[in-house]
Design an enzyme around this catalytic site. Sequence first.
Site, PDB file in Angstrom:
ATOM      1  N   CYS A 115      -2.645   9.746   3.559  1.00 37.64           N
ATOM      2  CA  CYS A 115      -3.875   8.990   3.616  1.00 37.64           C
ATOM      3  C   CYS A 115      -4.883  10.240   3.353  1.00 37.64           C
ATOM      4  O   CYS A 115      -5.894  10.300   2.622  1.00 37.64           O
ATOM      5  CB  CYS A 115      -4.847   8.936   4.678  1.00 37.64           C
ATOM      6  SG  CYS A 115      -3.929   7.136   5.262  1.00 37.64           S
ATOM      7  N   HIS A 263     -11.798   9.121   3.253  1.00 34.36           N
ATOM      8  CA  HIS A 263     -10.780   7.849   4.127  1.00 34.36           C
ATOM      9  C   HIS A 263     -11.305   6.395   5.094  1.00 34.36           C
ATOM     10  O   HIS A 263     -11.691   6.380   5.346  1.00 34.36           O
ATOM     11  CB  HIS A 263      -9.541   9.074   4.186  1.00 34.36           C
ATOM     12  CG  HIS A 263      -8.787   7.520   4.399  1.00 34.36           C
ATOM     13  ND1 HIS A 263      -7.859   7.083   3.278  1.00 34.36           N
ATOM     14  CD2 HIS A 263      -7.995   7.432   5.284  1.00 34.36           C
ATOM     15  CE1 HIS A 263      -6.705   5.988   3.477  1.00 34.36           C
ATOM     16  NE2 HIS A 263      -7.038   6.850   5.059  1.00 34.36           N
ATOM     17  N   ASN A 293      -6.978  -0.581   2.833  1.00 31.44           N
ATOM     18  CA  ASN A 293      -7.069   1.155   2.717  1.00 31.44           C
ATOM     19  C   ASN A 293      -5.837   1.350   1.312  1.00 31.44           C
ATOM     20  O   ASN A 293      -4.517   1.580   2.154  1.00 31.44           O
ATOM     21  CB  ASN A 293      -5.853   1.596   4.397  1.00 31.44           C
ATOM     22  CG  ASN A 293      -5.223   2.514   4.942  1.00 31.44           C
ATOM     23  OD1 ASN A 293      -5.166   4.032   3.154  1.00 31.44           O
ATOM     24  ND2 ASN A 293      -5.339   3.180   5.405  1.00 31.44           N
TER      25      ASN A 293
END
Length: 336
Positions: A115, A263, A293
């Site tokens: 991430c 993020h 995500n």
Amino acid sequence: MYNSKIIGLGHYVPENVVTNDDLSKVMDTNDAWIQERTGIKERRHVVKGDGDTTTTMGVKAAKVAIERAGIDKDDIDFIVFATLSPDYYFPGPGVLVQRDLGIKTVGALDVRNQCSGFVYAVSIADQYIKTGMYKNVLVIGSELHSHGLDMTTRGRSVSVIFGDGAGAAVLTREEDTTKGILSTHLHSEGQHAEELSLIAPGMGNRWVTDIMEDNDPNDESYFPYMNGQFVFKNAVVRFSEVIVEGLEKNKLNATDIDLLVPHQANLRISQFIQKKFQLNDDQVFNNIMKYGNTTAASIPIALTEAWEAGKVKSGDLVVLAAFGSGFTWGSVIIRW
Ligand code: UT7
């Protein structure tokens, strides 16, 4: 010394929209749970057999970014590709982009920071540009998660969250060191490596011949694992820390932030950060509702959409921040 600045952004997501209701048809989940815990309404999944891979999606995003940058592909001096879902175990997708874009034989580097991958990749590009070694660097974050998720009730706490997509940025030299990327800040804490991880097909202490011989359909090490609440608790702390670190380094305050692009891990995390820094809705960009995500792709997709919506203007203070598997986390402070 120079600074670097972003001069082109692009993104690509597969057309196939998978809603929360779609997921509830294949596992024991529901729209209310997913929205309440994560803010996600839908995500994109590649359709099996339609040819999209992490690399091809990255290439599509890169083409848009290069065109918007107004440079020729042969002006690119270096490629940095961030992903946790590479097409091949090796080589990584960086060289596949060099091949598929038909770029001359420039260096291509793969970043494995999940991430935080895009933040790490931008930091690398920034260092090369700062020192004068390279002028134009192509940075890509791309993920194809859907092929590797456990789409049964067993995997629901992870598989409802992740989506496919890619984003890309072209960074170039900026002579004015008060503009562009002001600083980048990177961290890791490997003691929590397994709290958010995909163990297979890593070799570890296993012999690949044994893995093949076992051929165990119940081997969960082939699916991502996340200790959700533990990751969540660490995420909110580290996001905050690394944003403060970046602001302090540049003698700035949270009130100076024009746009925070976090993020897209969980809308609740973004909202926590927004509240902590007392930012209003216009100062934080979220699109997890549409894409879930997308790991290394999430910041470049969000930044592209923010830019397309006119939310990133010359002179703005733009902050990128990420936290994820590793644990790794980082921030990028930009005077646009
Ligand atoms: O991008 C990298 C960084 N990632 C993150 O920062 C993510 C951090 N973590 C999270 O976002 C949250 O922890 C999750 C969204 C993953 C999970 O939310 P949670 O509030 O922590 O839920 P939980 O895992 O504690 O599960 C609560 C309940 C459990 O049932 P019981 O034991 O209370 O009966 C789960 O079995 O919810 C159940 N559950 C679900 N129910 C419906 C778990 N997943 C689902 C699901 N649908 N998809």
